[in-house]
Design a protein around this motif. Sequence first.
Motif, PDB file in Angstrom:
ATOM      1  N   MET A  83       0.816  -1.200   0.000  1.00 49.65           N
ATOM      2  CA  MET A  83       0.000   0.000   0.000  1.00 49.65           C
ATOM      3  C   MET A  83       0.862   1.268   0.000  1.00 49.65           C
ATOM      4  SD  MET A  83      -3.229   1.194   2.281  1.00 49.65           S
ATOM      5  CE  MET A  83      -2.311   1.801   3.669  1.00 49.65           C
ATOM      6  N   GLN A  84       1.954   1.249   0.740  1.00 57.73           N
ATOM      7  CA  GLN A  84       2.816   2.430   0.779  1.00 57.73           C
ATOM      8  C   GLN A  84       3.499   2.661  -0.570  1.00 57.73           C
ATOM      9  OE1 GLN A  84       2.479   4.558   3.215  1.00 57.73           O
ATOM     10  NE2 GLN A  84       1.121   3.103   4.239  1.00 57.73           N
ATOM     11  N   PHE A  85       3.834   1.574  -1.279  1.00 58.06           N
ATOM     12  CA  PHE A  85       4.356   1.733  -2.635  1.00 58.06           C
ATOM     13  C   PHE A  85       3.277   2.315  -3.544  1.00 58.06           C
ATOM     14  CE2 PHE A  85       8.088  -0.812  -1.647  1.00 58.06           C
ATOM     15  CZ  PHE A  85       9.039  -0.270  -2.511  1.00 58.06           C
ATOM     16  N   TYR A  86       2.038   1.863  -3.383  1.00 60.63           N
ATOM     17  CA  TYR A  86       0.911   2.396  -4.146  1.00 60.63           C
ATOM     18  C   TYR A  86       0.791   3.902  -3.888  1.00 60.63           C
ATOM     19  CZ  TYR A  86      -3.814   2.570  -6.164  1.00 60.63           C
ATOM     20  OH  TYR A  86      -4.909   2.863  -6.938  1.00 60.63           O
ATOM     21  N   LEU A  87       0.824   4.282  -2.613  1.00 64.89           N
ATOM     22  CA  LEU A  87       0.682   5.694  -2.256  1.00 64.89           C
ATOM     23  C   LEU A  87       1.854   6.532  -2.764  1.00 64.89           C
ATOM     24  CD1 LEU A  87      -0.778   5.278   1.335  1.00 64.89           C
ATOM     25  CD2 LEU A  87      -1.995   6.033  -0.727  1.00 64.89           C
ATOM     26  N   LEU A  88       3.059   5.982  -2.741  1.00 68.68           N
ATOM     27  CA  LEU A  88       4.208   6.690  -3.300  1.00 68.68           C
ATOM     28  C   LEU A  88       3.977   6.938  -4.794  1.00 68.68           C
ATOM     29  CD1 LEU A  88       7.074   7.867  -2.917  1.00 68.68           C
ATOM     30  CD2 LEU A  88       7.946   5.612  -3.557  1.00 68.68           C
ATOM     31  N   GLY A  89       3.496   5.920  -5.488  1.00 70.21           N
ATOM     32  CA  GLY A  89       3.182   6.081  -6.907  1.00 70.21           C
ATOM     33  C   GLY A  89       2.122   7.151  -7.127  1.00 70.21           C
ATOM     34  N   ASN A  90       1.219   7.298  -6.166  1.00 73.05           N
ATOM     35  CA  ASN A  90       0.149   8.286  -6.273  1.00 73.05           C
ATOM     36  C   ASN A  90       0.627   9.691  -5.892  1.00 73.05           C
ATOM     37  OD1 ASN A  90      -2.815   9.339  -4.918  1.00 73.05           O
ATOM     38  ND2 ASN A  90      -2.813   8.364  -6.930  1.00 73.05           N
ATOM     39  N   GLY A  91       1.867   9.786  -5.425  1.00 71.32           N
ATOM     40  CA  GLY A  91       2.437  11.100  -5.134  1.00 71.32           C
ATOM     41  C   GLY A  91       2.655  11.398  -3.666  1.00 71.32           C
ATOM     42  N   LYS A  92       2.271  10.490  -2.791  1.00 72.65           N
ATOM     43  CA  LYS A  92       2.423  10.751  -1.356  1.00 72.65           C
ATOM     44  C   LYS A  92       3.886  10.562  -0.953  1.00 72.65           C
ATOM     45  CE  LYS A  92       0.737   9.805   3.158  1.00 72.65           C
ATOM     46  NZ  LYS A  92      -0.317   9.560   4.013  1.00 72.65           N
ATOM     47  N   LYS A  93       4.435  11.595  -0.354  1.00 72.82           N
ATOM     48  CA  LYS A  93       5.830  11.540   0.101  1.00 72.82           C
ATOM     49  C   LYS A  93       5.858  11.985   1.552  1.00 72.82           C
ATOM     50  CE  LYS A  93       7.655  12.405  -4.495  1.00 72.82           C
ATOM     51  NZ  LYS A  93       6.454  12.556  -5.285  1.00 72.82           N
ATOM     52  N   SER A  94       5.763  11.020   2.436  1.00 73.69           N
ATOM     53  CA  SER A  94       5.792  11.328   3.866  1.00 73.69           C
ATOM     54  C   SER A  94       6.860  10.457   4.518  1.00 73.69           C
ATOM     55  CB  SER A  94       4.428  11.034   4.507  1.00 73.69           C
ATOM     56  OG  SER A  94       4.203   9.644   4.583  1.00 73.69           O
ATOM     57  N   PRO A  95       7.314  10.858   5.699  1.00 74.73           N
ATOM     58  CA  PRO A  95       8.297  10.027   6.399  1.00 74.73           C
ATOM     59  C   PRO A  95       7.802   8.587   6.586  1.00 74.73           C
ATOM     60  CG  PRO A  95       8.134  12.154   7.481  1.00 74.73           C
ATOM     61  CD  PRO A  95       7.045  12.100   6.441  1.00 74.73           C
ATOM     62  N   PHE A  96       6.506   8.423   6.902  1.00 74.87           N
ATOM     63  CA  PHE A  96       5.979   7.075   7.124  1.00 74.87           C
ATOM     64  C   PHE A  96       6.072   6.244   5.844  1.00 74.87           C
ATOM     65  CE2 PHE A  96       2.620   3.863   7.607  1.00 74.87           C
ATOM     66  CZ  PHE A  96       3.024   3.308   8.808  1.00 74.87           C
ATOM     67  N   VAL A  97       5.725   6.826   4.699  1.00 78.80           N
ATOM     68  CA  VAL A  97       5.814   6.106   3.423  1.00 78.80           C
ATOM     69  C   VAL A  97       7.242   5.606   3.227  1.00 78.80           C
ATOM     70  CG1 VAL A  97       5.771   6.381   0.901  1.00 78.80           C
ATOM     71  CG2 VAL A  97       3.884   7.262   2.269  1.00 78.80           C
ATOM     72  N   PHE A  98       8.217   6.469   3.437  1.00 78.75           N
ATOM     73  CA  PHE A  98       9.605   6.092   3.189  1.00 78.75           C
ATOM     74  C   PHE A  98      10.128   5.093   4.224  1.00 78.75           C
ATOM     75  CE2 PHE A  98       9.388  10.181   0.868  1.00 78.75           C
ATOM     76  CZ  PHE A  98       9.599   9.652  -0.397  1.00 78.75           C
ATOM     77  N   ILE A  99       9.671   5.195   5.458  1.00 76.37           N
ATOM     78  CA  ILE A  99      10.080   4.221   6.484  1.00 76.37           C
ATOM     79  C   ILE A  99       9.550   2.841   6.129  1.00 76.37           C
ATOM     80  CG2 ILE A  99       9.699   3.514   8.887  1.00 76.37           C
ATOM     81  CD1 ILE A  99       9.766   6.574   9.570  1.00 76.37           C
ATOM     82  N   VAL A 100       8.267   2.763   5.773  1.00 74.59           N
ATOM     83  CA  VAL A 100       7.658   1.461   5.458  1.00 74.59           C
ATOM     84  C   VAL A 100       8.292   0.875   4.194  1.00 74.59           C
ATOM     85  CG1 VAL A 100       5.520   0.293   4.810  1.00 74.59           C
ATOM     86  CG2 VAL A 100       5.492   1.994   6.629  1.00 74.59           C
ATOM     87  N   ILE A 101       8.483   1.699   3.180  1.00 76.36           N
ATOM     88  CA  ILE A 101       9.088   1.221   1.937  1.00 76.36           C
ATOM     89  C   ILE A 101      10.513   0.725   2.195  1.00 76.36           C
ATOM     90  CG2 ILE A 101      10.053   2.070  -0.247  1.00 76.36           C
ATOM     91  CD1 ILE A 101       7.430   3.607  -0.609  1.00 76.36           C
ATOM     92  N   SER A 102      11.267   1.453   2.983  1.00 81.05           N
ATOM     93  CA  SER A 102      12.647   1.044   3.303  1.00 81.05           C
ATOM     94  C   SER A 102      12.678  -0.304   4.014  1.00 81.05           C
ATOM     95  CB  SER A 102      13.336   2.088   4.177  1.00 81.05           C
ATOM     96  OG  SER A 102      13.396   3.313   3.507  1.00 81.05           O
ATOM     97  N   THR A 103      11.803  -0.464   5.009  1.00 78.13           N
ATOM     98  CA  THR A 103      11.791  -1.759   5.716  1.00 78.13           C
ATOM     99  C   THR A 103      11.320  -2.868   4.777  1.00 78.13           C
ATOM    100  OG1 THR A 103       9.573  -1.345   6.603  1.00 78.13           O
ATOM    101  CG2 THR A 103      11.440  -0.779   8.013  1.00 78.13           C
ATOM    102  N   GLY A 104      10.389  -2.557   3.894  1.00 77.69           N
ATOM    103  CA  GLY A 104       9.917  -3.555   2.935  1.00 77.69           C
ATOM    104  C   GLY A 104      11.023  -4.019   2.007  1.00 77.69           C
ATOM    105  N   ILE A 105      11.809  -3.077   1.516  1.00 77.06           N
ATOM    106  CA  ILE A 105      12.910  -3.415   0.611  1.00 77.06           C
ATOM    107  C   ILE A 105      13.937  -4.285   1.321  1.00 77.06           C
ATOM    108  CG2 ILE A 105      14.906  -2.412  -0.599  1.00 77.06           C
ATOM    109  CD1 ILE A 105      13.010  -0.075  -1.388  1.00 77.06           C
ATOM    110  N   VAL A 106      14.226  -3.947   2.574  1.00 75.37           N
ATOM    111  CA  VAL A 106      15.230  -4.706   3.333  1.00 75.37           C
ATOM    112  C   VAL A 106      14.717  -6.099   3.704  1.00 75.37           C
ATOM    113  CG1 VAL A 106      16.470  -4.806   5.540  1.00 75.37           C
ATOM    114  CG2 VAL A 106      16.386  -2.665   4.242  1.00 75.37           C
ATOM    115  N   PHE A 107      13.479  -6.176   4.210  1.00 71.61           N
ATOM    116  CA  PHE A 107      12.969  -7.439   4.745  1.00 71.61           C
ATOM    117  C   PHE A 107      12.289  -8.334   3.710  1.00 71.61           C
ATOM    118  CE2 PHE A 107      13.398  -5.045   8.696  1.00 71.61           C
ATOM    119  CZ  PHE A 107      13.941  -6.005   9.539  1.00 71.61           C
ATOM    120  N   TYR A 108      11.901  -7.780   2.561  1.00 71.98           N
ATOM    121  CA  TYR A 108      11.189  -8.579   1.549  1.00 71.98           C
ATOM    122  C   TYR A 108      11.822  -8.409   0.165  1.00 71.98           C
ATOM    123  CZ  TYR A 108       7.706  -8.792   5.224  1.00 71.98           C
ATOM    124  OH  TYR A 108       7.071  -8.988   6.420  1.00 71.98           O
TER     125      TYR A 108
END
Length: 151
Positions: A83-108
């Motif tokens: 969902m956070q990747f979806y929101l990033l694609g939609n233009g949302k740039k918040s600290p939470f989006v980047f934190i979740v995306i970063s952990t997703g990239i590392v852990f998955y």
Amino acid sequence: MKDKIIEFLYRTIKIPYSFFFKNNEPWGVTVSSLLQNETGSLGHDLGQFLLTNNYQVQDSLEEHDIFHVLTKIGTTVKEEVYMQFYLLGNGKKSPFVFIVISTGIVFYPNHYKSFIDCYKRGKNAYQFYDLDFFRLLHQPTNSIQSIFNIK
């Protein structure tokens, strides 16, 4: 085990994130009041989502669950990353989006293709992440999804 670690991290950052980055007023709604909206409306669907998942309304973070309702993306840890990747694609740039995306990239690392697919889906939707969803609670969910090309 990694899901538990990530869930702990999300719960830990939610309070300071809300304090520092969310200065909008709580909606003052409850699950029961949301369910009083007309069936098929965003408000009713949000109430149903919260009830089904045994969640409560999170003051000043209400739109987060709206994103789940509109995108039809679930609530597991991996789905939260989707969902956070979806929101990033939609233009949302918040600290939470980047934190979740970063952990997703590392852990998955095996889910990169799915992450990119979600990003593209968000990019193909018209920008909706910043709407005043409180004012849209009475609108039909499927109309909002259709108007904004949310798939």
